[in-house]
Design a protein around this motif. Structure first.
Motif, PDB file in Angstrom:
ATOM      1  N   ILE A 132       0.821  -1.450   0.029  1.00 43.51           N
ATOM      2  CA  ILE A 132       0.070  -0.011  -0.020  1.00 43.51           C
ATOM      3  C   ILE A 132       0.797   1.370   0.086  1.00 43.51           C
ATOM      4  CG2 ILE A 132      -1.356   1.518   1.580  1.00 43.51           C
ATOM      5  CD1 ILE A 132      -2.726  -1.533   2.028  1.00 43.51           C
ATOM      6  N   ASP A 133       0.533   1.963  -0.935  1.00 43.78           N
ATOM      7  CA  ASP A 133       1.590   3.274  -1.086  1.00 43.78           C
ATOM      8  C   ASP A 133       0.648   4.558  -0.972  1.00 43.78           C
ATOM      9  OD1 ASP A 133       0.514   2.858  -3.760  1.00 43.78           O
ATOM     10  OD2 ASP A 133       2.306   3.642  -4.724  1.00 43.78           O
ATOM     11  N   GLN A 134      -0.793   4.355  -0.911  1.00 42.70           N
ATOM     12  CA  GLN A 134      -1.495   5.399  -0.763  1.00 42.70           C
ATOM     13  C   GLN A 134      -2.546   5.370   0.433  1.00 42.70           C
ATOM     14  OE1 GLN A 134      -4.954   6.078  -3.595  1.00 42.70           O
ATOM     15  NE2 GLN A 134      -3.913   7.783  -3.978  1.00 42.70           N
ATOM     16  N   VAL A 135      -2.662   5.910   1.584  1.00 43.69           N
ATOM     17  CA  VAL A 135      -3.324   5.766   2.760  1.00 43.69           C
ATOM     18  C   VAL A 135      -4.538   6.910   2.758  1.00 43.69           C
ATOM     19  CG1 VAL A 135      -3.289   5.753   5.249  1.00 43.69           C
ATOM     20  CG2 VAL A 135      -1.631   4.385   4.041  1.00 43.69           C
ATOM     21  N   VAL A 136      -5.634   6.410   2.772  1.00 39.25           N
ATOM     22  CA  VAL A 136      -6.948   7.359   2.869  1.00 39.25           C
ATOM     23  C   VAL A 136      -7.508   7.072   4.038  1.00 39.25           C
ATOM     24  CG1 VAL A 136      -8.982   8.412   1.717  1.00 39.25           C
ATOM     25  CG2 VAL A 136      -6.982   7.674   0.462  1.00 39.25           C
ATOM     26  N   ARG A 137      -7.768   8.001   5.189  1.00 43.19           N
ATOM     27  CA  ARG A 137      -8.425   7.612   6.156  1.00 43.19           C
ATOM     28  C   ARG A 137      -9.076   9.101   6.889  1.00 43.19           C
ATOM     29  NH1 ARG A 137      -2.923   5.400   9.370  1.00 43.19           N
ATOM     30  NH2 ARG A 137      -1.801   7.535   9.314  1.00 43.19           N
ATOM     31  N   GLY A 138      -9.792   8.928   7.938  1.00 40.18           N
ATOM     32  CA  GLY A 138     -10.269  10.216   8.584  1.00 40.18           C
ATOM     33  C   GLY A 138      -9.194  10.887   9.291  1.00 40.18           C
ATOM     34  N   ASP A 139      -9.172  12.286   9.528  1.00 40.24           N
ATOM     35  CA  ASP A 139      -8.289  13.145   9.819  1.00 40.24           C
ATOM     36  C   ASP A 139      -7.933  13.064  11.263  1.00 40.24           C
ATOM     37  OD1 ASP A 139     -10.397  14.854  10.694  1.00 40.24           O
ATOM     38  OD2 ASP A 139      -9.689  16.527   9.198  1.00 40.24           O
ATOM     39  N   ASP A 140      -8.834  12.246  12.113  1.00 36.03           N
ATOM     40  CA  ASP A 140      -8.726  12.095  13.555  1.00 36.03           C
ATOM     41  C   ASP A 140      -7.411  11.385  13.456  1.00 36.03           C
ATOM     42  OD1 ASP A 140     -10.111   9.869  12.322  1.00 36.03           O
ATOM     43  OD2 ASP A 140     -10.737   9.194  14.020  1.00 36.03           O
ATOM     44  N   LEU A 141      -7.049  10.531  12.575  1.00 37.53           N
ATOM     45  CA  LEU A 141      -5.618   9.957  12.498  1.00 37.53           C
ATOM     46  C   LEU A 141      -4.365  10.847  11.989  1.00 37.53           C
ATOM     47  CD1 LEU A 141      -7.077   6.445  11.698  1.00 37.53           C
ATOM     48  CD2 LEU A 141      -5.930   6.955  13.901  1.00 37.53           C
ATOM     49  N   LEU A 142      -4.599  11.893  11.667  1.00 37.57           N
ATOM     50  CA  LEU A 142      -3.228  12.846  11.219  1.00 37.57           C
ATOM     51  C   LEU A 142      -2.245  12.757  12.361  1.00 37.57           C
ATOM     52  CD1 LEU A 142      -2.143  14.298   8.998  1.00 37.57           C
ATOM     53  CD2 LEU A 142      -3.499  16.443   9.832  1.00 37.57           C
ATOM     54  N   SER A 143      -2.732  12.922  13.360  1.00 34.55           N
ATOM     55  CA  SER A 143      -1.607  13.242  14.606  1.00 34.55           C
ATOM     56  C   SER A 143      -1.007  11.696  14.975  1.00 34.55           C
ATOM     57  CB  SER A 143      -2.455  13.753  15.825  1.00 34.55           C
ATOM     58  OG  SER A 143      -3.364  12.835  16.402  1.00 34.55           O
ATOM     59  N   SER A 144      -1.505  10.660  14.350  1.00 32.63           N
ATOM     60  CA  SER A 144      -0.925   9.317  14.586  1.00 32.63           C
ATOM     61  C   SER A 144       0.153   9.301  13.330  1.00 32.63           C
ATOM     62  CB  SER A 144      -1.906   8.377  14.636  1.00 32.63           C
ATOM     63  OG  SER A 144      -2.241   8.211  15.737  1.00 32.63           O
ATOM     64  N   THR A 145       0.131   9.780  12.502  1.00 31.66           N
ATOM     65  CA  THR A 145       0.930   9.496  11.323  1.00 31.66           C
ATOM     66  C   THR A 145       2.329   9.602  11.511  1.00 31.66           C
ATOM     67  OG1 THR A 145      -0.949  10.246   9.954  1.00 31.66           O
ATOM     68  CG2 THR A 145       1.152  10.118   8.815  1.00 31.66           C
ATOM     69  N   PRO A 146       2.715  10.759  12.236  1.00 33.37           N
ATOM     70  CA  PRO A 146       4.362  10.855  12.382  1.00 33.37           C
ATOM     71  C   PRO A 146       4.660   9.488  13.180  1.00 33.37           C
ATOM     72  CG  PRO A 146       3.234  12.970  12.922  1.00 33.37           C
ATOM     73  CD  PRO A 146       2.067  12.256  12.608  1.00 33.37           C
ATOM     74  N   ARG A 147       4.039   9.032  14.307  1.00 30.69           N
ATOM     75  CA  ARG A 147       4.126   7.898  14.880  1.00 30.69           C
ATOM     76  C   ARG A 147       4.221   6.622  13.942  1.00 30.69           C
ATOM     77  NH1 ARG A 147      -1.064   8.451  18.860  1.00 30.69           N
ATOM     78  NH2 ARG A 147      -0.031   9.751  20.599  1.00 30.69           N
ATOM     79  N   GLN A 148       3.631   6.601  13.126  1.00 31.59           N
ATOM     80  CA  GLN A 148       3.604   5.518  11.908  1.00 31.59           C
ATOM     81  C   GLN A 148       4.708   5.613  11.021  1.00 31.59           C
ATOM     82  OE1 GLN A 148      -0.258   4.972  10.338  1.00 31.59           O
ATOM     83  NE2 GLN A 148      -1.279   4.929  12.172  1.00 31.59           N
ATOM     84  N   MET A 149       4.872   7.186  10.531  1.00 29.77           N
ATOM     85  CA  MET A 149       6.471   7.226   9.798  1.00 29.77           C
ATOM     86  C   MET A 149       7.611   6.902  10.638  1.00 29.77           C
ATOM     87  SD  MET A 149       5.168  10.875   8.319  1.00 29.77           S
ATOM     88  CE  MET A 149       6.341  11.365   7.204  1.00 29.77           C
ATOM     89  N   HIS A 150       7.669   7.331  11.727  1.00 31.77           N
ATOM     90  CA  HIS A 150       8.860   6.517  12.768  1.00 31.77           C
ATOM     91  C   HIS A 150       9.013   5.355  12.566  1.00 31.77           C
ATOM     92  CE1 HIS A 150      12.188   7.353  15.372  1.00 31.77           C
ATOM     93  NE2 HIS A 150      11.574   6.614  16.400  1.00 31.77           N
ATOM     94  N   LEU A 151       7.879   4.522  13.023  1.00 35.75           N
ATOM     95  CA  LEU A 151       8.011   3.060  12.902  1.00 35.75           C
ATOM     96  C   LEU A 151       8.452   2.609  11.598  1.00 35.75           C
ATOM     97  CD1 LEU A 151       4.771   1.961  14.750  1.00 35.75           C
ATOM     98  CD2 LEU A 151       7.097   1.465  15.573  1.00 35.75           C
ATOM     99  N   GLN A 152       7.951   3.018  10.326  1.00 35.66           N
ATOM    100  CA  GLN A 152       8.367   2.671   8.993  1.00 35.66           C
ATOM    101  C   GLN A 152      10.087   3.033   9.072  1.00 35.66           C
ATOM    102  OE1 GLN A 152       5.789   5.603   7.075  1.00 35.66           O
ATOM    103  NE2 GLN A 152       4.136   4.204   7.378  1.00 35.66           N
ATOM    104  N   HIS A 153      10.327   4.035   9.340  1.00 31.38           N
ATOM    105  CA  HIS A 153      11.832   4.426   9.638  1.00 31.38           C
ATOM    106  C   HIS A 153      12.618   3.289  10.148  1.00 31.38           C
ATOM    107  CE1 HIS A 153      15.545   6.731  10.059  1.00 31.38           C
ATOM    108  NE2 HIS A 153      15.396   6.364  11.047  1.00 31.38           N
ATOM    109  N   LEU A 154      11.975   2.928  11.554  1.00 30.51           N
ATOM    110  CA  LEU A 154      12.873   2.171  12.175  1.00 30.51           C
ATOM    111  C   LEU A 154      12.551   0.617  11.677  1.00 30.51           C
ATOM    112  CD1 LEU A 154      11.880   2.965  15.938  1.00 30.51           C
ATOM    113  CD2 LEU A 154      14.033   3.476  14.759  1.00 30.51           C
ATOM    114  N   LEU A 155      11.714   0.189  11.040  1.00 33.12           N
ATOM    115  CA  LEU A 155      11.560  -1.078  10.567  1.00 33.12           C
ATOM    116  C   LEU A 155      12.055  -1.088   9.109  1.00 33.12           C
ATOM    117  CD1 LEU A 155       8.090  -1.887  12.058  1.00 33.12           C
ATOM    118  CD2 LEU A 155      10.181  -3.029  12.579  1.00 33.12           C
ATOM    119  N   GLY A 156      12.588  -0.129   8.366  1.00 36.23           N
ATOM    120  CA  GLY A 156      13.180  -0.093   7.073  1.00 36.23           C
ATOM    121  C   GLY A 156      11.870  -0.339   5.997  1.00 36.23           C
TER     122      GLY A 156
END
Ligand code: GLU
Length: 311
Positions: A197-221
């Motif tokens: 999945i290279d395109q994530v569409v979801r409700g904007d209540d999850l926008l503030s969780s996106t940096p957390r997910q980006m950090h996990l992506q970074h750590l997991l390569g």
């Protein structure tokens, strides 16, 4: 390349969820991507296969379908465990013995201190640097630890296709609950990558969780997908949709005399789709003309739907 809609099967989808799902399916289609539906049923206590079936039926009724098999998170614990082991081995995770109540009390106590751009309710880091003997003490009390991510004030920039530039900090999110169930942020990151999945569409209540997910992506390569956070549909007082708003699911609206087509068309119109001329394949007709630029960046009020929504 794929886009997705990933509901939690814990109830019927409401108008806001259905609207976001239609944006997700149309954006995938109009950008040449496959479209995937993933059931986020990690919490086996609240999720049910009955709601899963109803959600899939309701999505199909408004034109949102997938040709790919529907994936359930409850069947993928092994994948999440591997990611958790990777983070534990790299020193990016630690056991946390705090109860919810203890965390709440700490957050309240710390509320007077400045806390930068951390998301609301950020974990204050109480267990981050416990010594081995402090851990042993807590274990001896019979406390089962959750596993948390070790962070150090990182900040990420999300260039959101709808919300624009959003800068957010991250906190020590839970990776696995104390009962061993993998946490949402971890599972979502693992699944998005595993499903291409290279395109994530979801409700904007999850926008503030996106940096957390980006950090996990970074750590997991893992790669970072593009994000489109869709403004929520709000109830009369500007609140998030709740049952008390009345008739907010497709099934409730049908009971009030709406038809599947009237609900489908009202949702489509609310994201900027053209009215359909024929009934042959509304989704194909919409995708011929729609683009994300047609979606309003403002939250939508329930009352703006031309439907029998008021209670
Ligand atoms: N399962 C989440 C929800 O229903 C959405 C997660 C996501 O799209 O990343 O709110």
């Amino acid at each position: 390349m794929a886009g997705r809609f990933a509901p939690s099967p814990t109830g019927d989808l409401h108008l806001g969820n259905l609207r976001t799902a239609l944006v997700a399916a149309l954006l995938a289609r109009t950008t040449g991507r496959e479209f995937i539906i993933r059931m986020e049923d990690l919490d086996l206590v609240t999720a049910s296969s009955d709601f899963e079936d109803r959600q899939i039926e309701d999505l199909a009724a408004i034109g949102v379908t997938t040709s790919r098999q529907i994936v359930r998170q409850s069947e993928r614990f092994e994948l999440y465990r591997q990611a958790i082991s990777q983070l534990t081995d790299s020193g990016d995770a630690y056991p946390c013995y705090c109860s919810r109540r203890e965390i709440r009390a700490e957050i309240e106590a710390a509320a007077r201190a400045p806390h930068g751009n951390l998301p609301d309710g950020a974990y204050p880091g109480t267990c981050r640097d416990l010594t081995a003997s402090q851990r042993a003490e807590r274990e001896a009390e019979g406390r089962q630890p959750a596993l948390r991510l070790r962070t150090s004030g990182e900040t990420y920039v999300v260039n959101d296709l709808v919300a624009g530039r959003f800068v957010g900090g991250i906190d020590d999110v839970v990776l696995a609950r104390s009962d061993g169930v993998p946490a949402y942020n971890l599972a979502v990151v693992v699944d998005d990558a595993a499903q291409g999945i290279d395109q994530v569409v979801r409700g904007d209540d999850l926008l503030s969780s996106t940096p957390r997910q980006m950090h996990l992506q970074h750590l997991l390569g893992l790669p970072t997908p593009e994000y489109a956070h869709v403004p929520l549909v709000l109830g009369e007082m500007g609140s998030r949709l709740a049952k008390r708003d009345g008739a907010i699911t497709l099934r409730e609206l049908l009971k009030r005399g709406e038809t599947v087509n009237s609900v489908r068309d009202a949702i489509a119109q609310s994201i900027g789709c053209q009215p359909v001329k024929s009934d042959s394949d509304p989704f194909a007709e919409w995708s011929a003309h729609w683009s994300l630029a047609r979606l309003s960046r403002e939250p939508m009020y329930l009352s703006a739907f031309d439907l029998a929504v008021d209670s």
